[in-house]
Motif scaffolding. Structure first.
Motif, PDB file in Angstrom:
ATOM      1  N   VAL A 150     -62.996  16.953   5.348  1.00 55.74           N
ATOM      2  CA  VAL A 150     -63.130  15.711   4.568  1.00 55.74           C
ATOM      3  C   VAL A 150     -62.238  15.752   3.338  1.00 55.74           C
ATOM      4  CG1 VAL A 150     -65.446  15.119   5.378  1.00 55.74           C
ATOM      5  CG2 VAL A 150     -65.178  16.628   3.392  1.00 55.74           C
ATOM      6  N   ASP A 151     -62.021  16.938   2.771  1.00 57.88           N
ATOM      7  CA  ASP A 151     -61.128  17.059   1.620  1.00 57.88           C
ATOM      8  C   ASP A 151     -59.675  16.846   2.038  1.00 57.88           C
ATOM      9  OD1 ASP A 151     -63.363  17.574   0.173  1.00 57.88           O
ATOM     10  OD2 ASP A 151     -62.873  19.653  -0.343  1.00 57.88           O
ATOM     11  N   LEU A 152     -59.332  17.296   3.237  1.00 57.60           N
ATOM     12  CA  LEU A 152     -57.984  17.059   3.740  1.00 57.60           C
ATOM     13  C   LEU A 152     -57.755  15.565   3.974  1.00 57.60           C
ATOM     14  CD1 LEU A 152     -55.392  18.558   4.625  1.00 57.60           C
ATOM     15  CD2 LEU A 152     -56.276  18.483   6.961  1.00 57.60           C
ATOM     16  N   GLN A 153     -58.765  14.876   4.478  1.00 61.38           N
ATOM     17  CA  GLN A 153     -58.657  13.423   4.650  1.00 61.38           C
ATOM     18  C   GLN A 153     -58.448  12.733   3.303  1.00 61.38           C
ATOM     19  OE1 GLN A 153     -62.471  13.028   6.803  1.00 61.38           O
ATOM     20  NE2 GLN A 153     -61.326  12.054   8.461  1.00 61.38           N
ATOM     21  N   GLN A 154     -59.208  13.177   2.292  1.00 61.00           N
ATOM     22  CA  GLN A 154     -59.072  12.580   0.960  1.00 61.00           C
ATOM     23  C   GLN A 154     -57.683  12.831   0.396  1.00 61.00           C
ATOM     24  OE1 GLN A 154     -62.341  13.442  -1.699  1.00 61.00           O
ATOM     25  NE2 GLN A 154     -61.123  12.958  -3.525  1.00 61.00           N
ATOM     26  N   PRO A 235     -59.328  17.043  -4.241  1.00 64.86           N
ATOM     27  CA  PRO A 235     -60.576  17.810  -4.292  1.00 64.86           C
ATOM     28  C   PRO A 235     -60.339  19.232  -4.805  1.00 64.86           C
ATOM     29  CG  PRO A 235     -60.402  16.617  -2.221  1.00 64.86           C
ATOM     30  CD  PRO A 235     -59.075  16.478  -2.897  1.00 64.86           C
ATOM     31  N   HIS A 236     -61.395  19.812  -5.342  1.00 66.52           N
ATOM     32  CA  HIS A 236     -61.296  21.139  -5.943  1.00 66.52           C
ATOM     33  C   HIS A 236     -60.860  22.192  -4.932  1.00 66.52           C
ATOM     34  CE1 HIS A 236     -62.057  24.483  -8.600  1.00 66.52           C
ATOM     35  NE2 HIS A 236     -62.929  25.002  -7.747  1.00 66.52           N
ATOM     36  N   SER A 237     -61.304  22.073  -3.689  1.00 64.98           N
ATOM     37  CA  SER A 237     -60.949  23.077  -2.684  1.00 64.98           C
ATOM     38  C   SER A 237     -59.436  23.141  -2.480  1.00 64.98           C
ATOM     39  CB  SER A 237     -61.640  22.767  -1.359  1.00 64.98           C
ATOM     40  OG  SER A 237     -61.155  21.550  -0.801  1.00 64.98           O
ATOM     41  N   ILE A 238     -58.762  22.001  -2.589  1.00 62.55           N
ATOM     42  CA  ILE A 238     -57.312  21.954  -2.393  1.00 62.55           C
ATOM     43  C   ILE A 238     -56.579  22.522  -3.590  1.00 62.55           C
ATOM     44  CG2 ILE A 238     -55.354  20.362  -2.215  1.00 62.55           C
ATOM     45  CD1 ILE A 238     -57.121  18.710  -0.297  1.00 62.55           C
ATOM     46  N   SER A 239     -56.957  22.117  -4.785  1.00 58.60           N
ATOM     47  CA  SER A 239     -56.301  22.662  -5.976  1.00 58.60           C
ATOM     48  C   SER A 239     -56.528  24.161  -6.091  1.00 58.60           C
ATOM     49  CB  SER A 239     -56.794  21.938  -7.233  1.00 58.60           C
ATOM     50  OG  SER A 239     -58.189  22.066  -7.386  1.00 58.60           O
TER      51      SER A 239
END
Length: 448
Positions: A150-154, A235-239
């Motif tokens: 879902v974070d990748l989609q965002q 999203p935080h997971s990406i950063s």
């Protein structure tokens, strides 16, 4: 519609069709098979039991069908491709999967995970033919372990609306997935022959579908810089993942010096430039002088339109040293449209219809002895939101706009070019074309 408007509409759509036909994979794959792929297979995999076929992109299904026809039973083909929903064609042995684009969905993630696993299991004595075209970035989106899907989609939604050029968006995508930036080549032990249909300015293999089988010279630092430069909130997971990579705690994508690319052969089948050349030839055959601005134009759609309008205005008025009418101005590449969150919810249209609306706005007060007509469309048949390929601008549209009480500036500001051209009955509706070499823009000044 008047006879004059019919003339321009018919010619513009014919010319666009010529550009699209030049990007179809059929003849190009047959020629590539005879001259390049078959000899390469005998050299690189002389003891092969089968040839594995994997691919992704808007043209992947039509490429698979063309490959089957070219092979004509001479090889045992096995594998599958994933394409945008609605862009599938009937194939014989190569399976076709469908998923969402441009924001990846669960179907796409399942297909991409299956592809990642399958390609890593191909015996080293066999060979892989990779069919890669524009749209593959989202269709091959398998996030790294510490990033939820879902974070990748965002992230994809944010990148699509920030206004960044495609090559910079791809830098980020390569560093948050397992599949892009050469990483599919890295997990494949068999030799790979990749066939490309380019939708990126300059036709750089590392940018087409984010280069799943091509070396990637960008770094985690570059990805962080792209997000900073375009003020993209992620999203935080990406950063967190990108920061770890920038500190050297995560291995970067494989570079040109990596030995894995010694077994990868690349061949370009179709490109925006080839389609522009076909468009140019068609227009010259009709009696036009052609000003070809090339296939590398990028920037905000309305800014690119302003430049095109300035040239068209001077040419129509016989000023600026441009060739006299009948003159055609053609260009390719890819524009961008920057949207905030509110505009994302209300926008209806795409970069091509926005370009054309801006062009019409900048030419709204043109008073010349010759007519000006134009078309802007995406060669894949889908321009953003609305199901249209693009739109047309025809002589008489200004009066039609006044009669319909349309406000071009308002539609530009709200990014609702679809609604504007629908009211004028000027939408270009082609449906999926089964190829994708980016955008074509054609402006006609006068008639032969």
């Amino acid at each position: 519609m008047s006879a004059k408007e019919d003339f321009y509409k018919d010619l513009l759509t014919q010319v666009f069709d010529a550009g699209v036909q030049a990007a179809q994979p059929g003849q190009a794959i047959q020629a590539a098979w005879d001259s390049h792929i078959a000899p390469w297979l005998d050299q690189m995999a002389p003891e092969r039991e089968r040839v594995w076929v994997f691919g992704a992109g808007k043209a992947a299904a039509s490429m698979a069908k063309a490959l089957e026809a070219a092979v004509n039973g001479k090889e045992v083909l096995q594998g599958f491709v994933v394409t945008r929903r609605g862009h599938d064609v009937k194939t014989s042995t190569i399976e076709v999967l469908q998923a969402a684009h441009p924001v990846p969905d669960e179907d796409g993630q399942r297909a991409a995970r299956r592809l990642y696993k399958s390609i890593s299991e191909v015996p080293s004595s066999d060979a892989v033919i990779a069919l890669v075209s524009g749209g593959g970035s989202s269709l091959l989106s398998v996030p790294v372990r510490d990033i939820p899907f879902v974070d990748l989609q965002q992230l994809n939604r944010a990148l699509l609306s920030c206004g960044a050029p495609i090559d910079e968006m791809n830098v980020v995508r390569k560093h948050v997935t397992l599949t892009l930036g050469g990483q599919l080549a890295q997990v494949c032990s068999a030799p790979v022959f990749q066939l490309l249909i380019s939708d990126v300015p300059g036709d750089d293999p590392t940018s087409i579908a984010s280069g799943p089988f091509s070396p990637d010279e960008s770094t985690f630092h570059d990805a962080v810089e792209v997000l900073r430069r375009w003020a993209v909130q992620v999203p935080h997971s990406i950063s967190r993942h990108l920061d770890k990579g920038a500190r050297g705690e995560v291995a970067d994508t494989p570079k040109r010096s990596s030995l894995v690319f010694r077994k990868v052969k690349t061949h370009l089948l179709a490109s925006n430039l080839k389609s522009l050349n076909a468009v140019t030839q068609h227009l010259e055959d009709k009696g036009y002088k052609v000003l070809n601005l090339g296939d590398t134009l990028e920037g905000e759609a309305r800014d690119v339109a302003q430049v095109h309008a300035a040239i068209a205005r001077q040419a129509a008025m016989g000023q600026g040293g441009w060739p006299a009418a009948p003159l055609a101005i053609v260009s390719g590449g890819e524009c961008t449209v920057t949207l905030n969150e509110t505009q994302m919810r209300q926008a209806r249209g795409g970069r091509n219809s926005e370009f054309l609306l801006a062009l019409a706005f900048y030419l709204r007060d043109l008073n010349a002895d010759v007519d000006v007509a134009a078309l802007a469309a995406d060669t894949d048949g889908i321009d953003g939101i609305g199901g249209h390929a693009g739109a047309l601008m025809l002589p008489g549209d200004r009066q039609l706009c006044k009669s319909a009480k349309l406000a071009p500036q308002l539609h530009l500001d709200q990014h609702t070019s679809y609604d504007y051209f629908k009211r004028l009955d000027r939408l270009l509706m082609t449906g999926p074309t089964m190829t994708n070499v980016n955008d074509l823009r054609i402006i006609l000044i006068g008639k032969p």
